[in-house]
Design a protein around this motif. Structure first.
Motif, PDB file in Angstrom:
ATOM      1  N   PRO A 116       7.941  -1.697  -5.792  1.00 49.16           N
ATOM      2  CA  PRO A 116       8.063  -1.627  -4.327  1.00 49.16           C
ATOM      3  C   PRO A 116       6.898  -0.855  -3.739  1.00 49.16           C
ATOM      4  N   LEU A 117       6.330  -1.361  -2.676  1.00 51.88           N
ATOM      5  CA  LEU A 117       5.150  -0.730  -2.088  1.00 51.88           C
ATOM      6  C   LEU A 117       5.462   0.686  -1.615  1.00 51.88           C
ATOM      7  N   ARG A 118       6.667   0.894  -1.118  1.00 53.83           N
ATOM      8  CA  ARG A 118       7.040   2.240  -0.668  1.00 53.83           C
ATOM      9  C   ARG A 118       6.966   3.230  -1.824  1.00 53.83           C
ATOM     10  N   GLN A 119       7.342   2.771  -3.008  1.00 53.54           N
ATOM     11  CA  GLN A 119       7.274   3.633  -4.197  1.00 53.54           C
ATOM     12  C   GLN A 119       5.826   3.870  -4.609  1.00 53.54           C
ATOM     13  N   THR A 120       4.987   2.845  -4.497  1.00 51.63           N
ATOM     14  CA  THR A 120       3.564   2.982  -4.822  1.00 51.63           C
ATOM     15  C   THR A 120       2.915   4.037  -3.931  1.00 51.63           C
TER      16      THR A 120
END
Length: 395
Positions: free
Chosen positions: A19-23
């Motif tokens: 997930p981009l938010r996690q990245t």
């Protein structure tokens, strides 16, 4: 600006599985917290006066990611989750020619994105792509310096004519990619750069996934006749035109498979050739189902491939008179359909390269003034670039 922060990520390097938010959390946790439950959006929102500030997240060149469609899905999920956060703006960049190829696999929530005003009243076509026009002289100098760094181009003295050619953003990119690590050619012409770049795309020693000869033949033999025929001339192919072509076929591949998408037709030979052309950014697609449409990703590709189609049609005729008459007919079509002007000029170049000067002289003698002007313009342009090739005293 002191109230703006811009974060730029290379789309080629982002893990599309995560997930981009996690990245993004991996970067923000250094500034805020190593807590695994840390929410960077919440923490930034708590900063006093944040409603008057902006964080601009730019994800550059998503088309270079190994799984661009999956990355786009991750971006779309982040956009959906953060659409009510006024301080966060997200910018996606991709080559315009590849955008529709990536997007067709993802059902984007269009109302979450900026939509430019359509030039056609009543049009509902949603487009993210913003095309670059010809660089202004000062822009061209900066663009060249940027390409010189990215492609490790060696220093060279460019003529005024070459600088003019390189003001076209696509031509600059093509030539820079072909000459990576070397110098820009001293003499450049728009048509020759496009031709050389297409040859470059077929070279397995220089391109990871090269175009095959069968892909190019599919374009010339199957698709261009749907764009240029007795029924008219159009620079795009609609879903209706593909279905009509299928109805007229007694056998062979069904072109309607191009409408249905990657998942349903991944093993179909015609679809595979089409997909190679899209992935090489020769063709682009727009819309879905009955609104599906195929067109060239760049106007110079249209000029190049339609010219080849015309040239091959001519070479099938026997006798100079028949060929001259056919060229005259093509020229009359171009006078009625301005989008054929570029292909006609490219056709004249192909004929000159094939040492068919006398054929062009015959065409000019038996044509109207407008056709004569086109032939004269092509001759002057060609021999200005190649003065050593002038042979006929009539030229």
């Amino acid at each position: 600006h002191p109230d703006q922060a811009c974060l730029i990520y290379d789309g080629a390097e982002i893990d599309p599985q995560a997930p981009l938010r996690q990245t993004l959390y991996q970067d923000f946790k250094i500034a805020f917290s190593a807590n695994p439950y840390f929410d960077w959006i919440y923490e930034i929102s708590r900063i006093p006066g944040m409603e008057q500030r902006q964080v601009i997240l730019c994800i550059d060149s998503i088309h270079k990611n190994p799984q661009p469609a999956l990355l786009l899905k991750q971006i779309d999920d982040l956009v959906s989750r953060s659409k009510n956060i006024p301080w966060l703006k997200i910018i996606i960049t991709a080559r315009a020619e590849t955008w529709s190829s990536i997007r067709r696999e993802i059902d984007l929530k269009d109302d979450n994105y900026y939509e430019p005003v359509s030039p056609e009243p009543g049009s509902q076509e949603f487009s993210f792509s913003a095309e670059l026009g010809i660089f202004e002289p000062d822009e061209a100098e900066l663009a060249y310096e940027s390409h010189q760094r990215v492609f490790n181009l060696q220093d060279s003295v460019l003529s005024a004519e070459t600088k003019q050619v390189l003001r076209d953003p696509a031509i600059l990119f093509m030539e820079a990619e072909m000459q990576r690590g070397n110098v820009i050619k001293p003499k450049l012409h728009l048509r020759s750069v496009v031709r050389d770049y297409i040859q470059f795309l077929t070279n397995p020693e220089r391109v990871k996934d090269p175009l095959g000869e069968e892909d190019i033949r599919f374009l010339i033999d199957e698709l261009i006749p749907l764009m240029v025929s007795e029924k008219g001339v159009t620079s795009s192919i609609s879903a209706a035109r593909l279905l009509e072509a299928d109805r007229q076929r007694a056998e062979g591949s069904k072109l309607s498979v191009l409408i249905k998408g990657r998942k349903e037709n991944k093993n179909d030979p015609a679809y595979q050739k089409f997909l190679h052309l899209v992935d090489a950014e020769i063709l682009v697609t727009r819309g879905k189902d009955e609104n599906f449409e195929i067109s060239f990703g760049y106007e110079r590709y249209w000029d190049h491939f339609v010219a080849i189609y015309f040239f091959e049609t001519l070479m099938k005729l026997t006798g100079e008179r028949k060929r001259a008459n056919a060229i005259g007919e093509f020229a009359r079509m171009a006078q009625a359909q301005p989008i054929l002007y570029g292909p006609m000029m490219s056709l004249y170049f192909l004929l000159l390269e094939a040492k068919e000067e006398q054929l062009l002289v015959q065409v000019a003698r038996n044509s109207n003034q407008e056709c004569q002007n086109m032939v004269a313009s092509a001759l002057i342009d060609y021999y200005r670039i190649n003065p050593e090739l002038v042979r006929s005293p009539e030229l």
